[in-house]
Design a protein around this motif. Structure first.
Motif, short mmCIF file in Angstrom:
data_model
loop_
_atom_site.label_atom_id
_atom_site.label_comp_id
_atom_site.label_asym_id
_atom_site.label_seq_id
_atom_site.Cartn_x
_atom_site.Cartn_y
_atom_site.Cartn_z
N ALA A 1 0.83 -1.20 0.00
CA ALA A 1 0.00 0.00 0.00
C ALA A 1 0.87 1.26 0.00
N ASP A 2 1.96 1.24 0.74
CA ASP A 2 2.84 2.40 0.79
C ASP A 2 3.55 2.62 -0.54
N ALA A 3 3.87 1.53 -1.23
CA ALA A 3 4.56 1.65 -2.52
C ALA A 3 3.69 2.30 -3.58
N ALA A 4 2.38 2.39 -3.32
CA ALA A 4 1.47 3.05 -4.25
C ALA A 4 1.13 4.46 -3.81
N ALA A 5 1.73 4.93 -2.71
CA ALA A 5 1.42 6.25 -2.16
C ALA A 5 2.63 7.17 -2.27
N PRO A 6 2.57 8.22 -3.08
CA PRO A 6 3.72 9.14 -3.25
C PRO A 6 4.25 9.71 -1.94
N ALA A 7 3.36 10.04 -1.02
CA ALA A 7 3.82 10.61 0.26
C ALA A 7 4.65 9.59 1.04
N ALA A 8 4.23 8.33 1.03
CA ALA A 8 4.97 7.29 1.74
C ALA A 8 6.32 7.05 1.08
N ILE A 9 6.38 7.11 -0.26
CA ILE A 9 7.65 6.93 -0.96
C ILE A 9 8.60 8.07 -0.62
N ALA B 1 8.59 9.92 2.10
CA ALA B 1 9.02 9.76 3.48
C ALA B 1 10.10 8.69 3.61
N ALA B 2 9.95 7.59 2.87
CA ALA B 2 10.94 6.51 2.92
C ALA B 2 12.27 6.98 2.33
N ALA B 3 12.22 7.74 1.25
CA ALA B 3 13.44 8.27 0.64
C ALA B 3 14.14 9.23 1.59
N PRO C 1 15.20 15.90 5.97
CA PRO C 1 13.78 16.20 6.13
C PRO C 1 13.01 15.93 4.83
N ALA C 2 11.82 15.39 4.93
CA ALA C 2 11.02 15.09 3.74
C ALA C 2 10.72 16.34 2.93
N LYS C 3 10.61 17.50 3.59
CA LYS C 3 10.27 18.74 2.89
C LYS C 3 11.39 19.22 1.95
N SER C 4 12.59 18.68 2.15
CA SER C 4 13.70 19.07 1.27
C SER C 4 13.68 18.31 -0.05
N ILE C 5 12.83 17.30 -0.16
CA ILE C 5 12.71 16.54 -1.40
C ILE C 5 11.70 17.22 -2.31
N THR C 6 12.16 17.63 -3.48
CA THR C 6 11.29 18.35 -4.41
C THR C 6 10.59 17.42 -5.41
N GLY C 7 11.02 16.18 -5.46
CA GLY C 7 10.39 15.20 -6.36
C GLY C 7 11.27 13.99 -6.54
N TYR C 8 10.73 12.97 -7.21
CA TYR C 8 11.52 11.75 -7.45
C TYR C 8 11.05 11.10 -8.74
N ASN C 9 11.95 10.33 -9.33
CA ASN C 9 11.64 9.48 -10.48
C ASN C 9 11.80 8.02 -10.06
N THR D 1 13.68 1.43 -6.53
CA THR D 1 14.89 2.22 -6.77
C THR D 1 14.44 3.56 -7.34
N ILE D 2 14.79 4.64 -6.64
CA ILE D 2 14.28 5.95 -7.04
C ILE D 2 15.40 6.98 -7.14
N GLN D 3 15.18 7.91 -8.02
CA GLN D 3 16.08 9.06 -8.20
C GLN D 3 15.43 10.23 -7.46
N VAL D 4 16.13 10.77 -6.45
CA VAL D 4 15.54 11.76 -5.56
C VAL D 4 16.20 13.13 -5.77
N PHE D 5 15.36 14.16 -5.92
CA PHE D 5 15.84 15.53 -6.07
C PHE D 5 15.74 16.23 -4.72
N VAL D 6 16.87 16.73 -4.24
CA VAL D 6 16.94 17.36 -2.92
C VAL D 6 17.32 18.83 -3.09
#
Length: 520
Positions: free
Chosen positions: A12-20, A22-24, A31-39, A57-62
């Protein structure tokens, strides 16, 4: 900064952008607020423990602007009137991807396909399923798109040394496939989606100046002084060309016979043979996910099994979760079965080929057939299966436990195979080298996978077109046949691929070799 991380999440979390997100953030200790998006780059399932998880496996923009990864889009230009031409026999994945690669190089592909376009093929498949009539030129194996078009569209391959897998997947996406095939560990398009993609490829080829000819079965290759000159078809047409990519698929026995009669070198090749095994999908889900109900976030479960029995490999092949067993015969009086799934994989059954490795000693009784010995061995088993079914492609079948115990099943469970089943003793249909090893493997698989060995599973014969029983040799550097200049054996039918992606990569490889010769 841009980071790449892997996170483990509940379905269920893998289908929720907010949970992804937070995990990243937790994985990066930020802090989660420093993440501007992910691929999302890759997605797989880990069901080894009592709880199934997704591994992302995700590419995270901070702390910098997010941008979505753009996929490479290939541009196919219209060909000049004087573009050199290359003949391609077969419109399966090897032939289609070879044609697209030739277009990139400014070369005109001329595809010659024995079968019909994807839409017209449907009528012949309906006739095969409902009335027991097979069209030898238009069926589950022959026609636009090849065997994979109406046989599931699984894109998983281990052949990462043969070419660029991501390039192949991106081309499928460019022509209409869902972008998820670029991230899933076991990508799958679905039989209901592939025809539209194949049609788009054909339209692109024609738009750029290539040619696609249907209902043209090749019955002679014109060779003069060891050089390709052209091909003749059963309709009387003649196509001139000094370069022929022979990508006719693993079931084109008439092509193998034609080559043999023209004294073009062939080799008998080991393959694998067995049955289709069908279970209720809920049983496979329960066994793999360790839960009573799969839930909405997990896909229908699959499996991969292998066992050594009496010195031979017994293994699952072309597993279809939420799938259907279909008659994949190419000739009257011969019974072949295969499996497929729609894109949603939402049918109530799971099926898989379960096959035994066939070696040269097995087809020794057909030694008088020379390099076609393995093909005739394969054919004899298919004839035996057809006769045991009683005709009209009704398939001989047996409950798994009854098969192991040598007992004819008093009744058979519900099954997805439309032409119907006939309860028989499959030990009288399959060669001893096959049925004895299958029996041993099923008991072993039951110990590896809870619930697998059960009377609720049905075996349907025969799964025999796992790969080509013939190899058409080619030189390692030029990829040409050693006897015939300009003849390029390619794909599954020539013995150089095993599935949609590996066939597509081989088609591209051959096309690139030819392009380097013609354009240099």
């Amino acid at each position: 900064m841009i980071h790449q991380v892997s996170v483990k999440l509940l379905p269920a979390d893998a289908a929720a952008p907010a949970a992804i997100t937070a995990a990243a953030a937790a994985a990066l200790s930020i802090p989660a607020k420093s993440i501007t998006g992910y691929n999302l780059l890759k997605r797989s399932i880990d069901a080894r423990s009592r709880q199934a998880y997704f591994i992302l496996t995700i590419q995270v923009f901070v702390n910098e602007p997010f941008h979505k990864n753009d996929r490479n889009t290939l541009l196919y230009k219209e060909l000049p009137a004087n573009a050199p031409a290359v003949l391609i026999a077969g419109a399966g994945p090897a032939g289609l991807f070879a044609a697209l690669r030739l277009l990139e190089a400014g070369i005109k592909p001329i595809i010659i396909e024995r079968g019909k376009d994807v839409r017209a093929r449907r009528r012949d498949l309906a006739a095969l399923n409902k009335t027991g009539i097979v069209n030898p030129d238009s069926n589950y194996c022959f026609g636009e798109g090849g065997a994979g078009t109406y046989s599931d569209g699984k894109l998983y391959t281990r052949s990462n040394k043969r070419g660029d897998i991501n390039r192949i997947l991106n081309i499928f996406i460019q022509f209409g496939a869902d972008e998820k095939i670029g991230i899933d560990a076991h990508p799958h398009i679905g039989t209901n989606k592939l025809p539209h993609i194949i049609t788009a490829m054909r339209e692109q080829i024609i738009h750029c100046g290539g040619e696609v000819h249907f209902d043209q079965r090749i019955n002679h290759i014109d060779i003069q002084d060891g050089q390709m000159k052209g091909v003749k078809t059963a309709s009387g047409a003649y196509f001139t060309g000094q370069h022929l990519i022979l990508a006719t698929g693993h079931s084109a026995r008439d092509i193998f016979i034609m080559l043999d009669q023209q004294h073009i070198l062939l080799e008998a090749k080991p393959f694998a043979l067995g049955v289709r095994v069908e279970h209720p999908q809920e049983l496979i889900d329960s066994a793999q996910y360790h839960c009573a109900l799969r839930g909405e976030y997990l896909p229908p479960a699959s499996y991969s099994l292998v066992e050594q029995v009496d010195g031979r490999g017994v293994f699952s092949f072309c597993m279809c979760p939420g799938g259907i067993i279909a008659p994949a015969s190419t000739d009257p009086g011969e019974l072949v079965v295969n499996g497929w799934s729609p894109s949603k994989r939402n049918n109530p059954f799971a099926n898989s080929g379960m096959v035994v490795s066939i070696e040269a000693s097995d087809f020794q009784p057909f030694a008088d057939k020379g390099n076609l010995a393995a093909m005739y061995y394969q054919r004899e088993v298919e004839i035996a299966a057809y006769n045991a079914g009683g005709g009209k492609f009704v398939a001989p079948a047996q409950r798994m436990t009854d098969f192991v115990n040598g007992k004819v099943s008093a009744s058979l469970p519900a099954c997805s195979y439309v032409p119907g089943l006939n309860s028989v003793n499959l030990r009288e249909v399959l060669p001893a080298t096959v049925h004895t090893r299958l029996a041993g493997a099923f008991k072993a698989f039951g110990k590896k996978m809870k619930g697998y060995y059960t009377s609720d599973a049905v075996l349907v014969a025969t799964e025999s077109r796992t790969s080509s029983p013939v190899r058409i040799p080619r030189e390692n550097d030029t990829l040409e046949h050693p006897q015939v200049k300009g003849l390029y054996p390619c794909g599954e039918g020539a013995g150089y691929a095993g599935g949609i992606v590996s066939a597509a990569m081989d088609g591209e490889r051959v096309a690139a070799i030819i392009a380097a010769k013609l354009v240099s």
